[in-house]
Write a protein that holds these residues in place. Structure first.
Motif, PDB file in Angstrom:
ATOM      1  N   ARG A 298       0.841  -1.121   0.021  1.00 29.95           N
ATOM      2  CA  ARG A 298      -0.214   0.001   0.072  1.00 29.95           C
ATOM      3  C   ARG A 298       0.767   1.308   0.090  1.00 29.95           C
ATOM      4  N   SER A 299       1.921   1.122   0.782  1.00 29.92           N
ATOM      5  CA  SER A 299       3.039   2.384   0.878  1.00 29.92           C
ATOM      6  C   SER A 299       3.602   2.525  -0.574  1.00 29.92           C
ATOM      7  N   ASP A 302       0.393   4.051  -2.936  1.00 32.15           N
ATOM      8  CA  ASP A 302      -0.026   5.239  -2.593  1.00 32.15           C
ATOM      9  C   ASP A 302       0.897   6.196  -2.751  1.00 32.15           C
ATOM     10  N   GLU A 303       2.170   5.795  -2.316  1.00 29.96           N
ATOM     11  CA  GLU A 303       3.132   6.948  -2.245  1.00 29.96           C
ATOM     12  C   GLU A 303       4.299   7.078  -3.349  1.00 29.96           C
ATOM     13  N   ASN A 304       3.719   6.067  -4.451  1.00 29.28           N
ATOM     14  CA  ASN A 304       4.647   5.949  -5.466  1.00 29.28           C
ATOM     15  C   ASN A 304       4.705   7.046  -6.599  1.00 29.28           C
ATOM     16  N   PRO A 305       5.728   7.715  -7.080  1.00 25.09           N
ATOM     17  CA  PRO A 305       5.645   8.858  -7.735  1.00 25.09           C
ATOM     18  C   PRO A 305       5.269   8.241  -9.303  1.00 25.09           C
ATOM     19  N   ASN A 322      -3.623   5.840  -6.944  1.00 23.36           N
ATOM     20  CA  ASN A 322      -2.772   6.577  -6.313  1.00 23.36           C
ATOM     21  C   ASN A 322      -2.806   8.026  -6.452  1.00 23.36           C
ATOM     22  N   ASP A 323      -2.291   8.802  -5.494  1.00 23.39           N
ATOM     23  CA  ASP A 323      -2.234  10.274  -5.923  1.00 23.39           C
ATOM     24  C   ASP A 323      -1.513  10.800  -7.082  1.00 23.39           C
TER      25      ASP A 323
END
Length: 839
Positions: A298-299, A302-305, A322-323
């Motif tokens: 999940r990290s 979710d935080e993957n560029p 993801n963002d």
């Protein structure tokens, strides 16, 4: 494309090094700042070699226009004015491809953030230190981390603002981000190749293994890679598990579990197997770490560029995003889930043909309607015990645009956007082939702007570029869609006219384009006067061969330029004959023996008020062994074009000074100097050496220059004239009144004498306008304390008119033609005899 920048400006070479020892002091720099390219070192050598003095920046013209050579494609010229963003004045095709697209005329802030930030940081550091600086810019491109070296070279320039050369070069080494992420996960991953014998799988060859999988087997990845699986399993006592792997390969079974002791720890692994042909993709998951793995996933998600999303196996609905993907597509999270996968696809086929594994290139639509070129990497996963697809998105829109731009530049002129020489030559060959097969006529026009260099020198290169763009636009408005307009280089253009069957058609077009170009009156708010010369050739009348046809058009252009500005000429057969004659004369000039074939003639100069002999003007004559006497109007331009003028000018100065040293001390000798001699850089030394060898007093030597010397690089040439004057030598401005900025030069430099051009003297008796010009020049000279000389005096009426206007000195055939050196003594003796009789 995701960017990040590492900024740490550092000096590139040590200030104390000598010019001949220029290099990069690698030991004094942090490892991540050192360069891996010898080209960078070469550029730095050229920068320092171009410094006039240590601590002084190289001139823009010296480095940007003369020394960068093959590196120009990777460089840009940037100007920074006070209180404004730096602006990119020029940029090579490779530079634009690296930064992501066309950037000429744009500010650095329009570039991708990392480039804008890194270039501005390097500009500030280079400007403050007055020496080159480098920064590194790191980028994530298609899963590979690349490093781009940004080298900034500060320059000095006579135009306002700070000028810099910026060089971009991607480093060869790249980091595989996918491999980094695989090694960073705690999940064991192996790729196995089945080894068969007699149709049975006997063992497996370990093609790839990450650190986590190797640790589960009690070893290291570098030791297990390329070994047999049976040997790897034997270490932790798992030899019996080899059969489970063979079964998985044969039957494609579901995951199985392995339990064993390793170093006192109880290991419980869940083994996942995916089979593709003979390759097993194996995952080893510690059951006790499933929850940790889910958190890590999940990290990473979710935080993957890198943009990522998860959709159901049917490909209709999104399960997660993801963002980075939300930023890429421009949606709020809730709005993103309201749409289906088909809504994201530009072609609307995503719902009908969703791909669940592998790589695919497609086009997606953002929330604001922009179309993105993307590459989607998909793999199957399980979400809540149901099959799903995880997609990683790589935005290649800018890369494709850059590739398209590079392709465009390969076929078009980067400044004007019209066809380049390559395309023009290709289309010309097609037209010639059609003529040879079917007799189809066509025409070629070559266009050259008159005095374009004056625009560059007086208004700057930006104005010159703007003029080229304006001329191109006007040419395109005059031609048909089927015609080809091309820029061949510099200020030279060409037009291909398919189907042009008569001279009348070509003549009409040439007249229109000459008028259109002449009507350009302002550039960048500045008034200008510009004309063009045009030469044309027709196929098949003049030639059907492309090379010969271009040669014919070029000869016609050469004739047009020689016959006056704003002229148009068709090719005529005698032009080729004249060109061959000119080449033969050029070869004879190159092989001429200066001492035996050249001689000086001298024309006397008289003072009007006293009637005294003031001196002589030295005039060069060539006695060609085959042709006899050749006119200076013919061989002097040839000497200037071939560079022979340097040797001839040196010989003229030394001979004139040596012979004048034997005249009475009151007489001066005037020597003409070509504008070409100013470019060599040793004109002052040459004059000083001639005076020293002859022992002629400097005040008896007068150097004559034309205003063309001051139109080209006026500041540098004025500096040379000041050094000549400091020797004690007189400076005369020849052909006065025919130049462009006479008054401004009289304010900048105190000339000893103004020579009134013979064209005004010839018409002084019959033309009130010429008389008014002569009167104005004489009055101007008198008010500034400068002597005036009228040349070309041939009639008594001209003499009387000049006497009445109180002209200072005269020379011309009325008094004496130029005479050989041995006859000078007779003129001097006759002058002394007449003076004695008067006395």
């Amino acid at each position: 494309m995701t960017w990040s920048a590492s900024m740490n400006p550092r000096p590139i070479f040590a200030d104390e090094q000598k010019v001949e020892d220029i290099g990069i002091d690698i030991d004094r720099l942090p490892h991540h700042i050192t360069t891996e390219f010898d080209d960078v070192k070469l550029i730095l050598r050229r920068w320092q070699a171009a410094q006039p003095d240590r601590g002084t920046l190289p001139q823009y013209e010296e480095l940007a226009l003369g020394s960068i050579g093959r590196f120009a494609d990777e460089m840009a010229v940037i100007r920074r004015m006070e209180a404004s963003d730096p602006v990119i004045l020029r940029a090579g095709a490779r530079f634009e491809a690296i930064v992501g697209g066309p950037c000429i005329g744009k500010s650095t802030q329009s570039l991708l953030h990392a480039y804008a930030f890194s270039i501005v940081e390097a500009l500030n550091a280079a400007h403050q230190a007055a020496s080159p600086r480098m920064v590194l810019c790191r980028a994530l491109v298609d899963g590979m981390v690349s490093t781009v070296e940004t080298l900034v070279l500060p320059l000095s320039c006579r135009w306002p603002g700070d000028y810099f050369l910026v060089f971009l070069r991607p480093r060869h080494s790249q980091l595989n981000l996918a491999r980094l992420l695989i090694n960073a996960t705690r999940e064991g991953i192996m790729a196995l190749n089945a080894i068969e014998r007699d149709g049975e799988i006997r063992d497996f060859y370990i093609l790839s293994i990450n650190d986590a999988a190797a640790s589960y087997l009690g070893s290291r990845a570098d030791l297990l890679q390329f070994t047999l699986l049976s040997e790897a399993l034997a270490g932790p006592g798992l030899s019996h598990a080899l059969e489970r792997f063979r079964q998985a390969a044969r039957a494609r079974t579901a995951p199985f579990e392995l339990e064993y002791e390793l170093g006192g720890d109880h290991i419980s692994l869940q083994v996942g197997v995916a089979v593709a042909e003979d390759i097993l993709a194996v995952t080893l998951t510690h059951v006790g770490e499933l929850k940790a793995r889910e958190t890590l996933f999940r990290s990473l998600f979710d935080e993957n560029p890198v943009p990522m999303y998860v959709r159901d196996q049917a490909g209709k609905n999104f399960l997660n995003v993801n963002d980075a993907a939300l930023r890429l597509y421009g949606y709020e999270r809730e709005k993103f889930f309201e749409q289906g996968f088909a809504d994201l696809c530009a072609d609307g086929t995503g719902a009908a043909h969703p791909h669940t594994s592998g790589e695919a290139a497609c086009r997606h639509v953002t929330a604001d309607g922009r179309v993105l070129e993307i590459v989607e990497y998909a793999r199957g996963i399980v979400v809540d015990n149901a099959p799903a697809t995880l997609s990683t998105i790589v935005d290649v829109t800018e890369r494709k645009r850059a590739e398209e731009h590079v392709t465009f530049l390969a076929h078009h002129d980067p400044l004007t956007g019209v066809a380049n020489r390559t395309v023009f030559t290709r289309e010309l060959e097609r037209a010639a082939t059609a003529t040879q097969k079917h007799g189809s006529p066509f025409a070629v026009l070559l266009i050259d702007l008159d005095d374009f260099k004056i625009v560059n020198d007086t208004m700057g290169h930006a104005a010159g570029d703007a003029l080229l763009v304006e001329v191109t636009a006007r040419l395109q408005r005059l031609v048909r869609k089927s015609d080809i307009v091309a820029r061949l280089g510099g200020d030279e253009f060409a037009i291909l006219l398919p189907g042009a069957s008569s001279r009348a058609v070509v003549d009409g077009l040439a007249a229109r384009l000459l008028g259109e170009i002449a009507s350009v009156q302002t550039i960048d708010g500045n008034e200008i006067s510009i004309t063009a010369s045009v030469g044309a050739a027709l196929a098949p009348d003049d030639s059907a061969d492309t090379e010969s046809l271009l040669k014919c058009a070029d000869l016609a252009l050469y004739r047009a330029k020689n016959e006056g500005k704003g002229s148009f000429r068709f090719f005529e057969p005698e032009m080729d004959m004249q060109q061959r004659e000119r080449r033969e004369l050029e070869m004879e000039l190159r092989g001429a023996d200066i001492e035996s074939e050249f001689e000086l003639h001298y024309q006397p100069i008289f003072a009007v008020k006293t009637g005294q002999l003031r001196g002589f003007e030295a005039l060069l004559r060539w006695h060609n062994p085959k042709r006899g006497m050749v006119s200076p109007a013919v061989f002097i331009p040839l000497a200037e074009e071939t560079g022979m003028i340097d040797a001839l000018g040196r010989w003229v100065a030394e001979t004139a000074c040596r012979e004048a040293a034997g005249w009475p001390d009151v007489l001066v000798v005037a020597v003409n100097v070509s504008p070409v001699q100013f470019r060599r850089g040793d004109l002052v030394e040459m004059i000083g050496a001639a005076l020293a060898r002859s022992r002629l007093k400097p005040g008896r030597l007068e150097i004559e220059v034309t205003e063309s010397v001051l139109l080209a690089d006026s500041e540098a040439n004025l500096a040379i004239l000041r050094r000549i004057r400091d020797l004690g030598v007189r400076i005369a401005l020849d052909d006065f009144g025919t130049g462009y900025s006479s008054m401004s030069y009289l304010r900048q430099f105190p000339f000893s004498r103004l020579k009134i051009d013979r064209s005004f003297v010839r018409e002084i008796s019959d033309s009130p306008e010429s008389l008014a010009i002569v009167r104005a020049i004489i009055g101007l000279g008198a008010s500034l304390g400068i002597d005036t000389t009228a040349e070309g005096v041939e009639t008594v009426a001209q003499l009387e008119a000049l006497q009445s206007e109180q002209c200072g000195e005269l020379q011309g055939f009325l008094f004496s033609p130029p005479v050989a050196s041995e006859s000078v003594g007779e003129i001097i003796a006759a002058f002394h005899e007449s003076v004695s009789r008067v006395a």
